[in-house]
Design an enzyme around this catalytic site. Structure first.
Site, PDB file in Angstrom:
ATOM      1  N   ASP A 183     -63.004  20.257 -10.623  1.00  0.00           N
ATOM      2  CA  ASP A 183     -62.011  20.709 -11.527  1.00  0.00           C
ATOM      3  C   ASP A 183     -62.624  21.594 -12.544  1.00  0.00           C
ATOM      4  OD1 ASP A 183     -60.450  19.181 -10.167  1.00  0.00           O
ATOM      5  OD2 ASP A 183     -60.695  17.253 -11.271  1.00  0.00           O
ATOM      6  N   LYS A 192     -62.062  26.509 -10.724  1.00  0.00           N
ATOM      7  CA  LYS A 192     -62.361  27.093  -9.444  1.00  0.00           C
ATOM      8  C   LYS A 192     -61.177  28.081  -9.257  1.00  0.00           C
ATOM      9  CE  LYS A 192     -63.652  23.691  -7.042  1.00  0.00           C
ATOM     10  NZ  LYS A 192     -63.672  22.798  -8.083  1.00  0.00           N
ATOM     11  N   GLY A 206     -57.607  20.214  -5.731  1.00  0.00           N
ATOM     12  CA  GLY A 206     -56.548  20.547  -6.280  1.00  0.00           C
ATOM     13  C   GLY A 206     -56.762  21.675  -7.354  1.00  0.00           C
ATOM     14  N   HIS A 207     -56.470  22.914  -6.844  1.00  0.00           N
ATOM     15  CA  HIS A 207     -56.817  24.287  -7.503  1.00  0.00           C
ATOM     16  C   HIS A 207     -55.576  24.878  -8.136  1.00  0.00           C
ATOM     17  CE1 HIS A 207     -60.383  24.575  -4.588  1.00  0.00           C
ATOM     18  NE2 HIS A 207     -60.632  23.450  -5.216  1.00  0.00           N
ATOM     19  N   GLN A 217     -64.248  20.594  -4.523  1.00  0.00           N
ATOM     20  CA  GLN A 217     -64.757  19.715  -5.178  1.00  0.00           C
ATOM     21  C   GLN A 217     -66.004  20.421  -6.140  1.00  0.00           C
ATOM     22  OE1 GLN A 217     -63.976  18.808  -1.515  1.00  0.00           O
ATOM     23  NE2 GLN A 217     -62.155  18.383  -2.873  1.00  0.00           N
ATOM     24  N   ARG A 271     -58.613  12.325 -16.105  1.00  0.00           N
ATOM     25  CA  ARG A 271     -60.092  12.604 -15.971  1.00  0.00           C
ATOM     26  C   ARG A 271     -60.863  11.995 -17.243  1.00  0.00           C
ATOM     27  NH1 ARG A 271     -58.560  18.785 -14.633  1.00  0.00           N
ATOM     28  NH2 ARG A 271     -57.809  18.586 -12.646  1.00  0.00           N
TER      29      ARG A 271
END
Ligand code: GDP
Ligand code: IMO
Ligand code: MG
Length: 440
Positions: A13, A16, A40-41, A224, A305
């Site tokens: 996260d 990227k 999850g991009h 990741q 997060r």
């Protein structure tokens, strides 16, 4: 011709997706080499938030080819769901611009249940996985039970492999009180999915080789991050794939000499989703403020997060493991407004100062971070596009990062949109060495 690897230097996260999307115009092919739909991009396109999970972020650019390598674990349902979602946004995904390796592993319906049982049995020590079946699918690969994309295209082989798997796995499910899976119903579903997937299936290793020989360039899109790598991350609180640079070769069938440059993506603070050691974690109002202004909620699971200060010990380790040539710094705008900004440059463990990232989680759990403090930045850097407008105190912070990490920063992201970026053309071209390729 330059082929560039884009890799997360923290616990995922890092932004990227945003950086891949910015750089895509300079490349012909975008290839994922590991992970699955646990990623999850996030990319903002004309004000719309789009989150890519399994398909490379390059798919948003209509003239690019996207590849899913053998190192991935592929859920056929997630694959078609993502294609359908893209279609509703007006993005057509046809087999001539998305190819999947015959040798990629397939996530089967029993994998998420195996994961649920494993996570529940760990109790307090659970990993906090995405429950997408990623770990059990990689377990089957290593244990040589795995069903691969190519198997979906051969009905007799597919049925036999499902039978073999269930003859063992159903005993396990029964022991935990779950009803057994039925061979025929899985076979029927996956045979249909295989037929639907067939036009997308290819030998990716051969394809990349041919394309590179023909002068095309590849952007390798890591998912990741380094600290989630199964070998080099904070094991056992990691994902099950090789997220680091070495994964490119095994996950796509390319030789190491083809990766010409490595761009590390690093967030101006640290986050992690799920359990595991996190030395610079802020379990206070400052951490909550960063989470709020950084919108730090999982792009895949929506979980909050955990947030903390930048950890230069961890990122320096990531730069070494991956051979990072240049860094992209993301989300520094999130820290503006904080009265003080900190970054960790070393750990203290049993009275000794350590600068190398420890591989044992029990050490990482007990280290005390040593911080350098920076004054708040005046004004706002949010959405700035011009280096000359950056406040001097922020530039000092960037210089400190460069000196401590021993890697230069070539890109500074200042917001969620494609154009919210400060880009050092000279530093970047020196790394990718291709002056003819224009960037967005
Ligand atoms: P990835 O998994 O590394 O692609 O990162 P994610 O997409 O999961 O999370 C990064 C989040 O930060 C996304 O919501 C992005 O839109 C957002 N983002 C990326 N770069 C910036 C930035 O420079 N500033 C701000 N404020 N948000 C950013
Ligand atoms: P991107 O590509 C952040 C984390 C999970 C969990 C651990 C294992 O968006 O950066 P898994 O389901 O993979 O077995 O979960 O890894 N995790 C991520 N954290 N970003 C990701 O991907 C992640 N993919 C997995 O939260 O802690
Ligand atoms: Mg993400």
């Amino acid at each position: 011709m330059t082929n560039l690897l884009i890799i997360g230097t923290q616990w995922g996260d890092e932004g990227k997706g945003k950086i891949v999307d910015f750089l895509v115009p300079a490349f012909d092919i975008i290839a994922r080499y590991q992970g699955g739909h646990n990623a999850g991009h996030t990319v903002y396109l004309d004000g719309h938030k789009i989150v890519l999970h399994l398909i490379p972020s390059g798919i948003l650019h209509p003239d690019k080819i996207c590849l899913i390598g053998n190192g991935l674990v592929v859920s056929p349902q997630a694959f078609f769901q993502e294609i359908d979602n893209l279609k509703t946004l007006g993005i057509q995904v046809t087999p001539n611009r998305l190819l999947v390796s015959r040798s990629a592993q397939v996530i089967m319906p029993y994998h998420p249940l195996l994961e649920k049982i494993a996570e529940e049995s760990r109790g307090q020590k659970k990993i906090g996985t995405t429950l997408r079946g990623i770990g059990p699918c990689y377990e089957d690969k290593a244990a040589r039970w795995g069903i691969r994309v190519g198997d979906l295209l051969e009905p007799e082989i597919l049925r036999e492999k499902i039978q073999d798997n269930l003859s063992l796995k159903n005993k396990y499910f029964e022991a935990f009180g779950y009803p057994p899976f039925k061979v025929e119903s899985i076979f029927e579903d996956y045979q249909v999915l295989g037929e639907k997937m067939a036009p997308y299936v290819a030998d990716i290793s051969v394809y990349i080789d041919e394309q590179i020989r023909a002068g095309k360039s590849v952007l390798f899109e890591g998912a990741q991050g380094t600290l989630l790598d199964v070998d080099h991350g904070t094991y056992p609180f990691v994902t099950s794939s090789s997220c680091t640079a070495g994964g490119v070769c095994t996950g796509l069938g390319v030789n190491p000499k083809l990766v010409k440059a490595v761009l590390g993506i690093t967030k101006a603070y640290a986050t992690r989703v799920g359990s595991g050691p996190f030395p610079t974690e802020l379990q206070d109002e400052t951490g909550a403020m960063i989470a709020r202004s950084g919108d730090e909620f999982g792009a895949t699971t929506g979980r909050p997060r955990r947030c903390g200060w930048f950890d230069a010990v961890a990122v320096r380790y990531a730069c070494r493991i991956n051979g990072v040539d240049l860094l992209a710094l993301t989300k520094p705008d999130v820290l503006e407004g904080l009265p003080e900004i900190k970054a960790c440059y070393a750990y203290r463990y049993k009275g000794t100062l350590i600068k190398e990232f420890p591989s044992d989680p029990w050490i990482l759990e007990r280290v005390e971070p040593e911080y350098r403090s920076f004054p708040r930045w005046p004004g706002s850097i949010h959405r700035l596009k011009d280096f000359s407008l950056l406040p001097a105190s922020f530039i000092d912070y960037c210089k400190w990062l460069e000196d401590t990490l021993e890697v230069k920063i070539g890109l500074i992201s200042t917001g969620v949109n494609r154009e919210d970026i400060i880009y050092n053309q000279e530093k970047f071209q020196k790394i990718i060495g291709d002056k003819d390729r224009a960037l967005a």
